[in-house]
Design an enzyme around this catalytic site. Structure first.
Site, PDB file in Angstrom:
ATOM      1  N   HIS A 282      -6.639  -6.664  -0.181  1.00 14.66           N
ATOM      2  CA  HIS A 282      -5.555  -5.721   0.073  1.00 14.66           C
ATOM      3  C   HIS A 282      -4.660  -6.226   1.206  1.00 14.66           C
ATOM      4  O   HIS A 282      -4.545  -5.608   2.259  1.00 14.66           O
ATOM      5  CB  HIS A 282      -6.168  -4.356   0.432  1.00 14.66           C
ATOM      6  CG  HIS A 282      -5.217  -3.209   0.317  1.00 14.66           C
ATOM      7  ND1 HIS A 282      -4.654  -2.807  -0.872  1.00 14.66           N
ATOM      8  CD2 HIS A 282      -4.733  -2.359   1.257  1.00 14.66           C
ATOM      9  CE1 HIS A 282      -3.884  -1.764  -0.670  1.00 14.66           C
ATOM     10  NE2 HIS A 282      -3.907  -1.477   0.631  1.00 14.66           N
TER      11      HIS A 282
ATOM     12  N   SER B 154       0.832  -1.186   0.000  1.00 15.08           N
ATOM     13  CA  SER B 154       0.000   0.000   0.000  1.00 15.08           C
ATOM     14  C   SER B 154       0.876   1.248   0.000  1.00 15.08           C
ATOM     15  O   SER B 154       1.768   1.365  -0.829  1.00 15.08           O
ATOM     16  CB  SER B 154      -0.975  -0.057   1.181  1.00 15.08           C
ATOM     17  OG  SER B 154      -2.056   0.808   0.984  1.00 15.08           O
TER      18      SER B 154
ATOM     19  N   ASP C 152      -8.618  -7.107  -4.938  1.00 15.68           N
ATOM     20  CA  ASP C 152      -8.324  -5.922  -4.128  1.00 15.68           C
ATOM     21  C   ASP C 152      -9.338  -4.837  -4.449  1.00 15.68           C
ATOM     22  O   ASP C 152      -9.307  -4.229  -5.513  1.00 15.68           O
ATOM     23  CB  ASP C 152      -6.904  -5.427  -4.405  1.00 15.68           C
ATOM     24  CG  ASP C 152      -6.433  -4.392  -3.394  1.00 15.68           C
ATOM     25  OD1 ASP C 152      -7.289  -3.721  -2.789  1.00 15.68           O
ATOM     26  OD2 ASP C 152      -5.211  -4.243  -3.223  1.00 15.68           O
TER      27      ASP C 152
END
Length: 603
Positions: A314, A174, A283
């Site tokens: 995620h 991320s 995701d």
């Protein structure tokens, strides 16, 4: 492969304060950026080692009353399953490093450097959703490692990284990996490889659904939330943060100078580092279109690259695929940072998880041998063009996408087109498109398309509706390398959440009807006039099994994927007079509307 011959317990731990070339917090002097370092003790006697590098806004807890996890938008925040913060103290000798990289790689002859991004924890500057000043401040730590920058210790004494081989590998999930993507487009000769996990190269398509603001006031909100970890004062950047709201322009949601500054995909040709990308096909936070944009741009630039596509949402592969991932990242870092010829680059460039723990090897993604197949939106979704007809549906502000797709839910708030059962398996790879001829009674209403697989099957559960990660806890834990009482390096085990379900939403798209032709300005819709909408769904690689049916669902607002004002994330309809846009009646011209699937040729 490098072996754990160095002591983790005896490693040197230090905090350095790197001078950045920017004044992001506007206090009249250049910002100081904090980097915590752990390296083998032998580096004090002349040993030189490469660096595993991270920069993150998440290395400290929220210091305000409302922690980020309590916010309803917290489901979009990037947190590890076994999240740890750095030391709460800033005493110059850090003892705890988040994640497993220090435990695993320091004993194998690497240093690990973890940077507090500007405006977070102890770093100066301000959080600005990766504005140029913020990214340049992070880059300054890499420059210091390479001898091109200045740093001091806590006592103010100059510190150099004379133990560094000038070979750095950036890794992170991320935002930790997003920073790596962005910095890699700059002149950073010591950045030899990046491992971006669930990341993006451009912020606009993350915060906008084709011109439609995905979250309310998100640019300012996310900057403030990250800045709430600042131990230099959580309100010191208020003026900077307030500017983000106006500059990002939630009113129109168009692509402007603010977003252009945060779009690094056009600069991918400047990347010199190799890239090992990891992304989840499910995701729903950082969606697959963001991954494909960056992957394709790197390919155009002929960057050495590898890709792992999982069935996860995620999450980090160390949580979902620990036994598979740890040897892979070990080989990758050994090859690119230590020069070990271990064959990692001779492996197929793409590995794809077809179903839970069932892997395939491919030479490219999306698959190159696809043929477009047209399926018309008639009474039955088929290759036969239907007779002229009109299908109507009405806007509903709080409609969940799982209710849109559910064939057992009867409502007037979606249009549903389903094929007959398939006689053979059908794999598509890439971007499916819905070419929709439709009119809307109100301008600016969102338009949603879903591609659905109807057929009972065992499926990975990664529902955005239920805020699930796709993993469930399993007994026991694994210690990934060496540890101490403060930083054990031990992490919980997980298994994939697989359940039998009657249908699956394969991929989605949502657009602002006023941005049907361009994202740079709005074009109002004229009521009662038909327009052609080209709805490009998120990239996928999916197999519809024999006996299953392909479905296309068309609806208005998808409150699952967009924070619709007044709905509290789909919990209720807006109060009368508080509707964000007019209640809309849509009409679809089915004789001129169709789905195009990029179907992979059978072997």
């Amino acid at each position: 492969m490098s072996q754990p011959v160095f002591s983790y317990a005896d490693a040197i731990r230090e905090t350095v304060y790197v001078e950045a070339p920017v004044d992001g917090d506007r206090d009249g002097r250049n910002d100081r950026i904090v980097a915590d370092v752990i390296r083998p003790a032998e580096t004090a006697q002349g040993l030189k080692v490469p660096v595993i590098f991270q920069a993150s806004p998440y290395f400290g807890p929220d210091l305000t009353a409302g922690a980020r996890s309590e916010d309803p938008r917290g489901r979009y925040r990037a947190r590890s399953l076994d999240s740890e913060f750095k030391d709460l103290e800033d005493d110059g000798t850090p003892t705890r490093f988040p994640e497993y990289y220090d435990n695993y790689f320091v004993p194998r002859g690497y240093a690990v450097v973890q940077v507090d991004s500007p405006g977070t924890r102890y770093s100066e500057g301000c959080t600005t959703v990766d504005g140029k000043a913020e990214v340049l401040a992070v880059k300054a730590v890499l420059d210091w490692l390479d001898g091109r920058g200045k740093a001091t210790d806590k006592a103010g004494q100059a510190v150099s990284a004379d133990w560094d081989t000038n070979r750095v590998g950036w890794v992170g999930r991320s935002h930790r990996g997003i920073f790596g993507n962005l910095v890699s487009t700059m002149d950073v000769p010591n950045l030899k490889t990046i491992v971006p996990i669930a990341t993006l190269g451009s912020w606009y398509p993350y915060m906008r659904n084709q011109g439609l603001p995905r979250f309310q006031d998100y640019a300012r909100w996310t900057a403030v939330t990250d800045g709430n970890t600042s131990r230099l004062g959580t309100t010191r950047c208020k003026a900077v943060h307030d500017e983000l709201a106006a500059a990002s322009d939630d009113t129109h949601g168009t692509y402007n100078a603010f977003w252009r500054e945060r779009d690094y995909v056009p600069a991918a040709g400047k990347v010199k580092a190799s890239v090992y990308m990891v992304h989840g096909l499910n995701d729903w936070n950082v969606t697959t279109d963001l991954a494909l944009d960056w992957w394709k741009a790197l390919g155009t630039a002929n960057i050495p690259r590898k890709l792992m596509l999982t069935q996860q949402a995620h999450v980090d592969p160390i949580d979902a695929h620990r036994e598979r991932w740890l040897p892979k990242i070990h080989q990758w870092m050994d090859h690119w940072l230590l020069g070990v010829q271990n064959g990692i680059m001779n492996e197929p460039p793409v590995e794809l998880e077809r179903s839970a723990n069932q892997w395939e090897a491919h030479t490219a993604w999306p698959a190159p041998n696809t043929t477009p197949r047209t399926l018309w939106l008639g009474p039955t979704l088929s290759e036969t063009r239907p007779s002229p007809s009109v299908v109507q549906f009405e806007e509903k502000y709080s409609q969940l996408q799982r209710d849109m797709a559910n064939p057992d839910v009867s409502n007037f708030n979606r249009a549903q087109f389903i094929s007959r059962p398939l006689t053979q398996a059908t794999r598509f790879s890439g971007v499916a498109e819905v070419n929709l001829r439709a009119k809307a009674s109100v301008s600016g209403t969102p338009l949603t398309a879903l591609l659905v697989d109807y057929g009972t099957d065992a499926r990975n559960v990664t529902d955005e509706d239920d805020y699930l990660s796709g993993l469930v806890s399993a007994p026991g834990s694994d210690c990934l390398g060496q540890g101490t009482a403060v930083d054990t390096g031990c992490y919980s085990r997980h298994t994939q959440d697989v359940q039998t379900r009657p249908f699956e939403i394969v991929t989605t798209v949502q657009i602002d009807t006023e941005n049907r032709r361009t994202l740079e300005f709005d074009e109002p819709v004229q009521p009662e006039k038909y327009y052609t909408y080209n709805l490009k769904l998120k990239p996928e690689d999916y197999v519809f099994k024999p006996g299953h049916r392909i479905g296309v669902v068309i609806a208005g607002t998808n409150c699952t994927g967009t924070e619709v004002p007044g709905t509290n994330w789909c919990a209720n309809e807006p109060a009368a007079g508080q509707e964000p846009w007019g209640r809309t009646l849509f009409e679809i011209d089915t004789a001129n509307s169709f789905l195009t699937l990029p179907v992979v040729a059978s072997p």
